[in-house]
Design a protein around this motif. Sequence first.
Motif, short mmCIF file in Angstrom:
data_model
loop_
_atom_site.label_atom_id
_atom_site.label_comp_id
_atom_site.label_asym_id
_atom_site.label_seq_id
_atom_site.Cartn_x
_atom_site.Cartn_y
_atom_site.Cartn_z
N PRO A 35 143.33 42.21 29.02
CA PRO A 35 144.16 41.69 27.93
C PRO A 35 143.43 41.57 26.60
O PRO A 35 144.06 41.55 25.54
N GLU A 182 146.29 44.85 28.39
CA GLU A 182 147.36 44.19 29.14
C GLU A 182 146.72 43.39 30.28
O GLU A 182 145.56 43.60 30.62
N LEU A 199 151.29 45.19 35.99
CA LEU A 199 150.93 44.56 34.73
C LEU A 199 151.92 43.46 34.37
O LEU A 199 153.04 43.41 34.87
N ASP A 201 153.62 43.13 31.77
CA ASP A 201 154.82 43.65 31.12
C ASP A 201 155.75 44.38 32.09
O ASP A 201 156.74 44.97 31.68
#
Length: 390
Positions: A35, A182, A199, A201
């Motif tokens: 991230p 991420e 992930l 997302d």
Amino acid sequence: MSRQSQRIVVGAGVAGLSAAWYLRQAGDTVTVVDPDPGHGASHAAAGMIAAVSEVVHQHDRIRPLMLASAAAYPDFVAGLERAVGHPVGYRSTATLAVGATPGDVAAFRDLADVQRDAGMTVEGLTVRQTRRLEPALAPGIAGGFLIDDDHQVNPRTLLHALTEAVCAPSGDTGPQGTILTERVVSVLREGDTVTGVRLADGRVLEADSTVLCPGTALDGIDGLPEAASVDLRPVHGDILRARVKPGRPALLDRTVRGLVDGRAVYLVPRADGEVVIGATEREDGFDGVSLEGVHQLLRDAQILVPGAADLELTEILARARPGTPDDLPYLGTVPGVDGVVVSTGYSRHGVLLAPLCARLAALLASGAPPEHRAPQDDHLLTTTSLERTP
């Protein structure tokens, strides 16, 4: 043509990026996921390659790891510099251990006996000899020890070079790697095999194998209950960066590792005039900077090197290092699970252990046969096994 092996590396600190670089050199297609790439514990680290200085009482099991990785550093750096075409922040200058008081010198002397018994070279110095090597040391120091085999690297420069090497266009070192900004929330499973990661997302990444190098964030990755034996705790450290003022000469040539009334402090000089001053160790669960820790570092640095008071203070920060119950890293396969390797728990040794442990992680991730391993690799992997007895 055969299909390129797909590898995922979770974590873009020095451990993860080094493993990704080794995997790319082996011809694999590598995706690194983090991230905040390059801004974890490695971003704060001073970068001491201190296989001798870091030896302490009753920590015999980690010494072979430290010595083997320090010995691997010159070739690791040379290969990386060939790949990126520029220096990566490595300096082969020696280290001075300096005691502020007779008691501090006695503590270093006892430690030097342990280091020499382990076959290491440590030279005791008088105050005059110590200050001749580093004139900026205070006249009132009680003595010192020269450690020629302990060097340093700038972790931030190293991280940038590793990122460049992993993401460079395809060439002799394999397909171009990718870094995704991420967070990984879980591994993907097909029965007893990890097939990739999910992930935050919602995207799914598939791979032939996955290397988990996320530091203390490993606890936040679901889907791998078999790794419950990996026991990590955050060990926070405050660290400072300062700089010689324009037009002034360098403050120090060598790394100074000091004791001041039993308190540890170090000053690591860079070639560009930066001086790293560190570092505290605390387990208070506080992610921010400790005012007490900063005060201690500034005070003790000036006791040993009075000229440190004239430096420009450029940065104060803290990071959590992943500690383990026995101060050994976790590096190995997960019992009963294929397709995944864990590499974490490096505490304050992450930069030092990077070349060795990244190479071993890459070997495990690629499923390399035993004949591809160095003679001592199996013993080292037994030491770092997830199934070891603390």
